[in-house]
Design an enzyme around this catalytic site. Structure first.
Site: not given
Length: 489
Positions: A48, A147, A177, A181, A215, A234, A239, A337
């Site tokens: 945009r 994703k 992704h 790796k 994480e 998520d 993953h 997390k």
């Protein structure tokens, strides 16, 4: 299936966004620096933002200078990358701008086109349909989708159906992704490039498998998105299940798109459902409260979000792959997390020796062998074996567990650590779909996850609190210990 020709044009939607600046543009620079991009490839950015070619080039140059270490920057490579660039502002809800974008694509292309939709998933179908409406989605085009593909099976089907009206399945490259790796590709090489492991890679010799993606960060300004997704959607749905597939799949006939993805879908379809009667015993959801990470106080999830929430920031599951190779072997999956350490690893524990010839203390010293495959923060493979403890003891031998450790930073000291998108871009540009996710994989994964989420809703299952800086709720410890195992920490 014949591989398509290398792309002559890469068009990045969301080219000024966060993912582009953190991952995509630095990856393209590194591919340019190593002369891996096709000589005639042009790169068209679109978003945009009202930029011209010079403004976009300035943004890219600033990004490279910020993200690429000084020792790896090369003025000639940067000039060459900037020379490939063009820009066209567009919005999928503005037909005139999409027509202008399609015209720019037609002007720049000299063969196949790769579109990368680095946008929110709600724009995938409108973007594809707008490209088709303006003649920019012919048989020589393909598309990369980030994703998450939806938030459940129904929404994933809707996105996949909408994209399929424009792009055949062979021309759709769904990105996870993690598959780009180095550590994930090392897992594939370890399994299928060595004669040592494959004869042992089954329930006869393996007792349990643990997959952890931990994480230390919180939601980092992504609260509204994350609160609508949670750890299950998520992280685990994509993953962790992709890592499970690579551990559990049968040897493919060859390292090619159809062969590899055919074996992964078999694993997903073999996952035992965790339904309403099973979620209490086979799953744990948690949400972090205030605590400390590396000695620094951090707020709880509800405080960061600014409101109370029942969204899970931690998930632990006990999964089973019901087939001949893995029957009876639990796969423990864990992600969260605000955990004590950032790590992604796969731990495979082998069964104990059937009988110890060592009496006395040596017999109690015996531990099962284990194989650790660490993907981040550093790539590493470690094989835990039993050996004699040095020294003399009247009671006989003493035993200790020792590690055969392959540290990739030492073994390949001169090799640069790569961003996962370098491999993914190189493969997508060249039309190799091996490390991308096929539609049936996304649907099988969502079907399995939806059953768990339905069980949580049915039981009015609220996430259990855990202090930031700990390894999740105590119920996650109970989940694994009542089966005679413990988390590797």
């Amino acid at each position: 299936m014949t591989r398509p020709a290398p792309a002559s044009l890469l068009t990045i939607f969301g080219a000024t966004g966060d993912l582009a600046q953190r991952m995509l543009l630095p990856s393209l620079y590194s591919l340019q620096a190593e002369q891996l991009l096709p000589p005639g490839l042009r790169i068209l950015g679109t978003a945009r933002s009202e930029l011209d070619r010079e403004g976009f080039s300035t943004l890219v140059a600033n990004t490279i200078n910020q993200r690429i270490p000084a020792a790896e920057r090369n003025d000639a490579a940067l000039r060459a990358l900037l020379g490939r660039l063009d820009y066209c502002a567009a919005s999928v809800d503005n037909d005139a701008s999409m027509q202008a974008l399609a015209a720019k694509v037609g002007e720049l292309r000299n063969g196949d086109v790769l579109y990368h939709l680095s946008t929110a998933p709600r724009f995938y179908v409108p973007a594809c349909h707008a490209l088709a409406a303006h003649g920019a989605a012919d048989a020589q085009t393909r598309v990369m989708l980030e994703k998450p593909i939806g938030k459940d099976l129904a929404s994933a089907d809707a996105i996949n159906d909408g994209v399929a009206q424009v792009f055949d399945e062979e021309r759709v490259y769904r990105v996870d992704h993690y598959l780009g790796k180095e550590g994930v590709q090392n897992l594939i090489a370890l399994r299928f490039g060595n004669a040592l492991f494959e004869p042992l890679w089954n329930s006869v010799h393996i007792e349990q498998v643990q997959i952890t993606v931990a994480e230390t960060v919180g939601v980092e300004g992504r609260g509204d998105y994350y609160d609508d997704s949670g750890a299950m959607r998520d992280m685990l749905q994509n993953h962790l299940l992709q890592l499970l597939c690579l551990v559990a799949m049968e040897p493919p006939a060859r390292f090619g798109p159809n062969s590899v993805r055919n074996e992964k879908i078999k694993v997903l379809r073999s996952l035992r459902a965790i339904g309403r009667d099973d979620v209490a015993g086979e799953s744990v959801a948690g949400q972090y409260t205030a605590g400390a990470i590396d000695g620094v106080a951090v707020p709880g999830y509800a405080s960061e979000l600014g409101r109370d929430s029942r969204t899970e920031t931690f998930v632990a599951l006990r999964a089973h792959v019901d087939n001949w190779r893995w029957s009876g072997v639990p796969f423990y999956l864990r992600t969260g997390k605000r955990l004590p350490a950032r790590c992604t690893e796969i731990y495979i524990q082998f069964r104990k020796v059937p009988y110890s010839i060592f009496g006395g203390r040596a017999a109690t010293d015996m531990q099962p062998n284990g194989l650790l495959i660490r993907l981040q923060p550093e790539e590493r493979i470690e094989l835990d074996l039993m050996a004699k403890t040095p020294g003399l003891d009247r009671s006989g031998l003493r035993m200790s567990q020792v590690a055969l450790d392959l540290d990739f930073h030492q073994e390949f000291a001169n090799a640069r650590r790569r961003i996962s998108y370098e491999r993914l871009y190189l493969d997508a540009i060249e039309g190799n779909g091996t490390l991308f996710v096929r539609r049936d994989e996304t649907e099988a994964a969502w079907q399995w996850v939806d059953t768990i989420l339905d069980g949580w809703r049915s039981a009015n299952h609220a996430p259990k609190p855990y202090p930031a800086g700990t390894w999740g709720p105590s119920a996650a410890v109970s989940l694994i210990e009542r089966h005679g195992h413990s988390w590797r920490e």
